[in-house]
Design an enzyme around this catalytic site. Sequence first.
Site, PDB file in Angstrom:
ATOM      1  N   TYR A  80      -3.450  -4.615 -11.296  1.00  0.00           N
ATOM      2  CA  TYR A  80      -2.840  -4.752 -12.622  1.00  0.00           C
ATOM      3  C   TYR A  80      -3.512  -3.830 -13.650  1.00  0.00           C
ATOM      4  CZ  TYR A  80      -0.285  -8.750 -10.802  1.00  0.00           C
ATOM      5  OH  TYR A  80       0.552  -9.548 -10.080  1.00  0.00           O
TER       6      TYR A  80
ATOM      7  N   GLY B  40       0.797  -1.226   0.000  1.00  0.00           N
ATOM      8  CA  GLY B  40       0.000   0.000   0.000  1.00  0.00           C
ATOM      9  C   GLY B  40       0.829   1.276   0.000  1.00  0.00           C
TER      10      GLY B  40
HETATM   11  C1  LIG Z   1      -0.667  -7.105  -5.128  1.00  0.00           C
HETATM   12  C2  LIG Z   1       0.558  -6.448  -4.486  1.00  0.00           C
HETATM   13  C3  LIG Z   1       1.820  -6.908  -5.211  1.00  0.00           C
HETATM   14  C4  LIG Z   1       0.405  -4.919  -4.602  1.00  0.00           C
HETATM   15  O1  LIG Z   1       1.562  -4.306  -4.068  1.00  0.00           O
HETATM   16  P1  LIG Z   1       1.467  -2.932  -3.245  1.00  0.00           P
HETATM   17  O2  LIG Z   1       2.815  -2.439  -3.015  1.00  0.00           O
HETATM   18  O3  LIG Z   1       0.585  -3.132  -2.064  1.00  0.00           O
HETATM   19  O4  LIG Z   1       0.685  -2.021  -4.304  1.00  0.00           O
HETATM   20  P2  LIG Z   1       0.888  -0.456  -4.533  1.00  0.00           P
HETATM   21  O5  LIG Z   1       0.914   0.208  -3.208  1.00  0.00           O
HETATM   22  O6  LIG Z   1       2.032  -0.217  -5.436  1.00  0.00           O
HETATM   23  O7  LIG Z   1      -0.468  -0.083  -5.266  1.00  0.00           O
HETATM   24  C5  LIG Z   1      -0.506   0.496  -6.562  1.00  0.00           C
HETATM   25  C6  LIG Z   1      -1.955   0.812  -6.887  1.00  0.00           C
HETATM   26  O8  LIG Z   1      -2.711  -0.406  -6.945  1.00  0.00           O
HETATM   27  C7  LIG Z   1      -3.733  -0.377  -5.955  1.00  0.00           C
HETATM   28  N1  LIG Z   1      -3.808  -1.713  -5.352  1.00  0.00           N
HETATM   29  C8  LIG Z   1      -2.830  -2.341  -4.674  1.00  0.00           C
HETATM   30  N2  LIG Z   1      -3.244  -3.562  -4.283  1.00  0.00           N
HETATM   31  C9  LIG Z   1      -4.496  -3.671  -4.730  1.00  0.00           C
HETATM   32  C10 LIG Z   1      -5.458  -4.703  -4.643  1.00  0.00           C
HETATM   33  N3  LIG Z   1      -5.209  -5.855  -4.035  1.00  0.00           N
HETATM   34  N4  LIG Z   1      -6.649  -4.489  -5.242  1.00  0.00           N
HETATM   35  C11 LIG Z   1      -6.912  -3.326  -5.871  1.00  0.00           C
HETATM   36  N5  LIG Z   1      -6.036  -2.309  -5.993  1.00  0.00           N
HETATM   37  C12 LIG Z   1      -4.848  -2.495  -5.421  1.00  0.00           C
HETATM   38  C13 LIG Z   1      -3.341   0.672  -4.945  1.00  0.00           C
HETATM   39  O9  LIG Z   1      -4.465   1.223  -4.308  1.00  0.00           O
HETATM   40  C14 LIG Z   1      -2.609   1.683  -5.811  1.00  0.00           C
HETATM   41  O10 LIG Z   1      -3.553   2.483  -6.460  1.00  0.00           O
HETATM   42  P3  LIG Z   1      -3.199   4.032  -6.836  1.00  0.00           P
HETATM   43  O11 LIG Z   1      -2.044   3.981  -7.808  1.00  0.00           O
HETATM   44  O12 LIG Z   1      -4.453   4.539  -7.463  1.00  0.00           O
HETATM   45  O13 LIG Z   1      -2.862   4.699  -5.557  1.00  0.00           O
HETATM   46  C15 LIG Z   1       0.653  -6.773  -2.973  1.00  0.00           C
HETATM   47  O14 LIG Z   1      -0.536  -6.378  -2.343  1.00  0.00           O
HETATM   48  C16 LIG Z   1       0.916  -8.241  -2.679  1.00  0.00           C
HETATM   49  O15 LIG Z   1       2.060  -8.668  -2.618  1.00  0.00           O
HETATM   50  N6  LIG Z   1      -0.149  -9.020  -2.471  1.00  0.00           N
HETATM   51  C17 LIG Z   1      -0.002 -10.425  -2.111  1.00  0.00           C
HETATM   52  C18 LIG Z   1       0.559 -11.255  -3.243  1.00  0.00           C
HETATM   53  C19 LIG Z   1      -0.277 -11.186  -4.486  1.00  0.00           C
HETATM   54  O16 LIG Z   1      -1.508 -11.324  -4.434  1.00  0.00           O
HETATM   55  N7  LIG Z   1       0.385 -10.989  -5.647  1.00  0.00           N
HETATM   56  C20 LIG Z   1      -0.242 -10.964  -6.932  1.00  0.00           C
HETATM   57  C21 LIG Z   1      -0.314 -12.347  -7.489  1.00  0.00           C
HETATM   58  S1  LIG Z   1      -1.428 -12.429  -8.874  1.00  0.00           S
END
Ligand SMILES: CC(C)(COP(=O)(O)OP(=O)(O)OC[C@H]1O[C@@H](n2cnc3c(N)ncnc32)[C@H](O)[C@@H]1OP(=O)(O)O)[C@@H](O)C(=O)NCCC(=O)NCCS
Length: 174
Positions: free
Chosen positions: A154, A119
């Site tokens: 994504y 986040g």
């Molecule tokens: C998914 C993941 C990689 C995102 O990483 P993060 O560092 O939390 O994401 P960021 O802070 O860079 O977010 C970038 C944008 O995406 C959004 N976002 C992040 N996670 C999100 C989610 N799960 N659902 C919807 N939006 C999301 C953020 O709100 C942000 O939006 P903005 O640019 O409008 O402010 C992380 O939550 C994670 O590791 N999750 C567990 C593993 C996983 O599910 N990986 C994906 C496998 S398919």
Amino acid sequence: MIFWKAFFQNSTVGESSEKNFKNIFLLDKTCDKIELKDIYLSSTKNINLYELEQLCDSVGWVKRPLKKVKIALKNSSIIISLIQKNDSKTRLVGFARATSDNGFNATIWDVVIHPDFQGLGLGKVIMHQLIKQLRQAEISTITLFAEPDVISFYKKLGFIKDPDGVKGMFWYPR
Ligand SMILES: CC(C)(COP(=O)(O)OP(=O)(O)OC[C@H]1O[C@@H](n2cnc3c(N)ncnc32)[C@H](O)[C@@H]1OP(=O)(O)O)[C@@H](O)C(=O)NCCC(=O)NCCS
């Protein structure tokens, strides 16, 4: 939202083994959630498998045999990691990799940010870097598999679902 600024440190631009850089230092930041110090974006392929396993555990992914993970990393065309360096200690806090045919297509795998660091925009940082490197390699089609709860993450990066009605198909051993 924290805006990350990146700049090169000990620049290795142009070195053949590591396409563009080894370590990009992301700014020291303090936010209300966690003290973010000395986070580096790295393209090294030399990933500590146990640390990667811990990172994957932290988001609840199913454990995979380390022997196979090692092979998968070795055969990945690009690996991007986020490493926190505090004093002499390092900690893997983010990871993503891509496999590629080096001509047209690449697929992104294992995108993960440690829950303590989610986040904060780091997922976006790691994905932008991966996409940048794939584009530099003139890859035109980048695919990935998304769990339903991360589709919006994504989409914000420009990924679209099933363009032109093309449907992915899968084969699994039964
Ligand atoms: C998914 C993941 C990689 C995102 O990483 P993060 O560092 O939390 O994401 P960021 O802070 O860079 O977010 C970038 C944008 O995406 C959004 N976002 C992040 N996670 C999100 C989610 N799960 N659902 C919807 N939006 C999301 C953020 O709100 C942000 O939006 P903005 O640019 O409008 O402010 C992380 O939550 C994670 O590791 N999750 C567990 C593993 C996983 O599910 N990986 C994906 C496998 S398919």
